[in-house]
Design a protein around this motif. Structure first.
Motif, PDB file in Angstrom:
ATOM      1  N   SER A  12       0.828  -1.210   0.000  1.00 46.86           N
ATOM      2  CA  SER A  12       0.000   0.000   0.000  1.00 46.86           C
ATOM      3  C   SER A  12       0.860   1.256   0.000  1.00 46.86           C
ATOM      4  N   PHE A  13       1.999   1.163   0.709  1.00 39.01           N
ATOM      5  CA  PHE A  13       2.900   2.322   0.751  1.00 39.01           C
ATOM      6  C   PHE A  13       3.459   2.623  -0.645  1.00 39.01           C
ATOM      7  N   VAL A  14       3.871   1.567  -1.362  1.00 41.59           N
ATOM      8  CA  VAL A  14       4.429   1.730  -2.714  1.00 41.59           C
ATOM      9  C   VAL A  14       3.366   2.327  -3.641  1.00 41.59           C
ATOM     10  N   VAL A  15       2.124   1.794  -3.538  1.00 46.19           N
ATOM     11  CA  VAL A  15       1.026   2.311  -4.380  1.00 46.19           C
ATOM     12  C   VAL A  15       0.787   3.781  -4.068  1.00 46.19           C
ATOM     13  N   PHE A  16       0.779   4.105  -2.773  1.00 44.05           N
ATOM     14  CA  PHE A  16       0.577   5.486  -2.329  1.00 44.05           C
ATOM     15  C   PHE A  16       1.649   6.404  -2.935  1.00 44.05           C
ATOM     16  N   CYS A  17       2.918   5.938  -2.854  1.00 41.49           N
ATOM     17  CA  CYS A  17       4.024   6.745  -3.374  1.00 41.49           C
ATOM     18  C   CYS A  17       3.904   6.932  -4.881  1.00 41.49           C
ATOM     19  N   SER A  18       3.541   5.843  -5.600  1.00 38.59           N
ATOM     20  CA  SER A  18       3.481   5.941  -7.051  1.00 38.59           C
ATOM     21  C   SER A  18       2.375   6.907  -7.464  1.00 38.59           C
ATOM     22  N   GLN A  19       1.302   6.974  -6.632  1.00 37.66           N
ATOM     23  CA  GLN A  19       0.230   7.927  -6.943  1.00 37.66           C
ATOM     24  C   GLN A  19       0.720   9.354  -6.743  1.00 37.66           C
ATOM     25  N   LEU A  20       1.572   9.509  -5.710  1.00 35.94           N
ATOM     26  CA  LEU A  20       2.106  10.843  -5.423  1.00 35.94           C
ATOM     27  C   LEU A  20       2.905  11.397  -6.592  1.00 35.94           C
ATOM     28  N   VAL A  21       3.661  10.506  -7.263  1.00 35.24           N
ATOM     29  CA  VAL A  21       4.545  10.975  -8.320  1.00 35.24           C
ATOM     30  C   VAL A  21       3.973  10.703  -9.717  1.00 35.24           C
ATOM     31  N   ALA A  22       2.715  10.241  -9.791  1.00 37.11           N
ATOM     32  CA  ALA A  22       2.137   9.926 -11.094  1.00 37.11           C
ATOM     33  C   ALA A  22       2.190  11.155 -11.998  1.00 37.11           C
ATOM     34  N   SER A  23       3.061  11.091 -12.992  1.00 37.19           N
ATOM     35  CA  SER A  23       3.206  12.251 -13.863  1.00 37.19           C
ATOM     36  C   SER A  23       2.378  12.040 -15.124  1.00 37.19           C
ATOM     37  N   GLY A  24       2.143  13.120 -15.810  1.00 45.03           N
ATOM     38  CA  GLY A  24       1.335  13.058 -17.012  1.00 45.03           C
ATOM     39  C   GLY A  24       2.172  13.177 -18.268  1.00 45.03           C
ATOM     40  N   SER A  25       1.524  12.982 -19.393  1.00 43.42           N
ATOM     41  CA  SER A  25       2.244  13.109 -20.654  1.00 43.42           C
ATOM     42  C   SER A  25       1.371  13.790 -21.700  1.00 43.42           C
ATOM     43  N   ILE A  26       2.037  14.314 -22.706  1.00 41.48           N
ATOM     44  CA  ILE A  26       1.326  14.901 -23.842  1.00 41.48           C
ATOM     45  C   ILE A  26       1.842  14.191 -25.079  1.00 41.48           C
ATOM     46  N   THR A  27       0.921  13.733 -25.875  1.00 39.85           N
ATOM     47  CA  THR A  27       1.333  13.043 -27.091  1.00 39.85           C
ATOM     48  C   THR A  27       0.447  13.506 -28.236  1.00 39.85           C
ATOM     49  N   GLU A 226      -3.170  14.624 -13.230  1.00 41.20           N
ATOM     50  CA  GLU A 226      -2.266  13.634 -12.644  1.00 41.20           C
ATOM     51  C   GLU A 226      -2.378  12.276 -13.358  1.00 41.20           C
ATOM     52  N   GLY A 227      -1.248  11.775 -13.796  1.00 41.17           N
ATOM     53  CA  GLY A 227      -1.197  10.468 -14.429  1.00 41.17           C
ATOM     54  C   GLY A 227      -1.898  10.395 -15.776  1.00 41.17           C
ATOM     55  N   ASP A 228      -2.194  11.561 -16.308  1.00 42.29           N
ATOM     56  CA  ASP A 228      -3.005  11.685 -17.507  1.00 42.29           C
ATOM     57  C   ASP A 228      -2.152  11.610 -18.775  1.00 42.29           C
ATOM     58  N   ALA A 229      -2.672  10.962 -19.818  1.00 41.77           N
ATOM     59  CA  ALA A 229      -2.011  11.003 -21.122  1.00 41.77           C
ATOM     60  C   ALA A 229      -2.866  11.880 -22.039  1.00 41.77           C
ATOM     61  N   GLN A 230      -2.466  13.114 -22.176  1.00 37.33           N
ATOM     62  CA  GLN A 230      -3.231  14.063 -22.996  1.00 37.33           C
ATOM     63  C   GLN A 230      -2.846  13.933 -24.463  1.00 37.33           C
ATOM     64  N   THR A 231      -3.832  14.058 -25.330  1.00 38.10           N
ATOM     65  CA  THR A 231      -3.526  14.057 -26.759  1.00 38.10           C
ATOM     66  C   THR A 231      -3.632  15.476 -27.279  1.00 38.10           C
ATOM     67  N   LEU A 232      -2.616  15.909 -27.973  1.00 39.56           N
ATOM     68  CA  LEU A 232      -2.635  17.239 -28.586  1.00 39.56           C
ATOM     69  C   LEU A 232      -2.072  17.109 -30.007  1.00 39.56           C
ATOM     70  N   ASP A 233      -2.976  16.879 -30.951  1.00 35.11           N
ATOM     71  CA  ASP A 233      -2.558  16.804 -32.350  1.00 35.11           C
ATOM     72  C   ASP A 233      -2.431  18.231 -32.871  1.00 35.11           C
ATOM     73  N   PHE A 234      -1.692  18.400 -33.943  1.00 33.63           N
ATOM     74  CA  PHE A 234      -1.548  19.754 -34.470  1.00 33.63           C
ATOM     75  C   PHE A 234      -1.433  19.716 -35.992  1.00 33.63           C
ATOM     76  N   VAL A 235      -2.056  20.716 -36.623  1.00 34.57           N
ATOM     77  CA  VAL A 235      -1.995  20.820 -38.086  1.00 34.57           C
ATOM     78  C   VAL A 235      -1.254  22.103 -38.463  1.00 34.57           C
ATOM     79  N   PHE A 236      -0.189  21.955 -39.220  1.00 29.91           N
ATOM     80  CA  PHE A 236       0.506  23.104 -39.781  1.00 29.91           C
ATOM     81  C   PHE A 236      -0.169  23.463 -41.096  1.00 29.91           C
ATOM     82  N   LYS A 237      -0.722  24.655 -41.167  1.00 29.26           N
ATOM     83  CA  LYS A 237      -1.372  25.057 -42.411  1.00 29.26           C
ATOM     84  C   LYS A 237      -0.488  26.033 -43.147  1.00 29.26           C
ATOM     85  N   ARG A 238      -0.558  25.967 -44.462  1.00 31.25           N
ATOM     86  CA  ARG A 238       0.248  26.887 -45.243  1.00 31.25           C
ATOM     87  C   ARG A 238      -0.649  27.578 -46.253  1.00 31.25           C
TER      88      ARG A 238
END
Ligand code: CU
Length: 238
Positions: A12-27, A226-238
Motif C-alpha cells: 500500500s505504501f508503494v502504491v501510495f508513493c506511485s500515486q504521489l509521483v504519477a506524472s502526465g504526458s502529452i502526445t 495527474e497520471g493523464d495522457a493528454q492528446t494534442l494533435d496539431f496541423v501546420f497550415k500553409r
C-alpha cells in the motif's frame, strides 16, 4: 502473519508513493495541410560516394525534401516540439548520454535535433569524407570544426539554452541542419510519422510550441491532470 501484514502495508505504501509521483504526458501527431511545394534536387555530383548512397532513395536528393518531410497522411517529420511555459522553476540535470548527429550521404542525420545544456553532442562521419561542422548560434559559441575523412567522431557541448540555430557544412553547400539547446527535458522532435511524446509532466497547464524550419512556430495550450495522457494533435497550415 506479521510478515503478511508487513508485505500488505509495504504494497500500500508503494502504491501510495506511485500515486504521489504519477506524472502526465502529452502526445500527438503533427500533420501538414496545404500546397506541397515543388522539390528542388540537390546536386551532389562533386561527391560520388554520397550520390551512390542515395541511389535507392532518390527523395533524399531533393533539397527541400529535408525541409518538408511528409509521411502517410501528410504527417510531418522534423518538427521540434517543446514546453515553453507552465514548468516548475527548477534545475533539471542533463543526461550524460550523447545525442548523435551523423554525417551520412552528405546529409545530416537527423536534420533537426534538440538536446540539453551540457549534454554531449557526438558528431559521426560515416561518409569517411572531408566535412566541416559550422554552427551559427547566437547565445552559444560558434564553432567551425574540420572533420577530415580519417576523423570518425568529435564531441561538443553547449553552455546555454538557445532556440533552433543552423548548422552547416562549408564543403557541401546543400548540407544543413538545426540544433536547439534546452534547460529542461520536455521536448521532442518528430520523425516522418509526425508523432511526438513528452512525458514526466506534473499536473498543470502548459503552453506547447511547434517549430518548423520554414513555417516558423505555432503554439497551443494543454492541461495535464495527474497520471493523464493528454492528446494534442496539431496541423501546420500553409
Ligand atoms: Cu560536408
Amino acid at each position: 502473519m506479521i510478515f503478511n501484514k508487513l508485505i500488505t502495508s509495504l504494497i500500500s505504501f508503494v502504491v501510495f508513493c506511485s500515486q504521489l509521483v504519477a506524472s502526465g504526458s502529452i502526445t500527438g501527431t503533427i500533420t501538414y495541410k496545404g500546397k506541397i511545394p515543388k522539390l528542388k534536387k540537390f546536386d551532389m555530383a562533386i561527391e560520388p560516394v554520397c550520390m551512390q548512397k542515395h541511389e535507392t532513395d532518390p527523395i533524399r536528393f531533393t533539397g527541400r525534401s529535408e525541409a518538408l518531410v511528409l509521411g502517410d497522411g501528410n504527417t510531418m517529420g522534423n518538427i521540434f516540439v517543446q514546453v515553453v511555459s507552465g514548468l516548475p522553476k527548477k534545475e533539471y540535470s542533463s543526461p550524460e548520454t550523447p545525442v548523435i548527429l551523423d554525417q551520412n550521404g552528405c546529409t545530416y542525420s537527423p536534420h533537426v535535433l534538440a538536446l540539453m545544456v551540457d549534454q554531449p553532442l557526438k558528431f559521426l562521419n560515416s561518409d569517411g569524407l572531408l566535412h566541416n561542422l559550422h554552427t551559427l548560434p547566437e547565445e552559444n559559441d560558434e564553432f567551425n570544426v574540420t572533420m577530415p575523412k580519417f576523423l570518425k567522431e568529435t564531441i561538443r557541448t553547449f553552455e546555454y539554452a538557445e532556440g533552433m540555430f543552423p548548422i552547416k557544412c562549408d564543403v557541401h553547400p546543400w548540407m544543413g541542419g538545426f540544433v536547439a539547446v534546452l534547460d529542461h527535458p520536455f521536448f521532442a522532435v518528430t520523425k516522418k510519422d509526425g508523432v511526438y511524446k513528452i512525458d514526466g509532466l506534473d499536473p498543470g497547464e502548459y503552453e506547447i510550441e511547434f517549430w518548423h524550419e520554414k513555417l516558423g512556430t505555432r503554439n497551443a495550450t494543454v492541461s495535464v491532470k495527474e497520471g493523464d495522457a493528454q492528446t494534442l494533435d496539431f496541423v501546420f497550415k500553409r
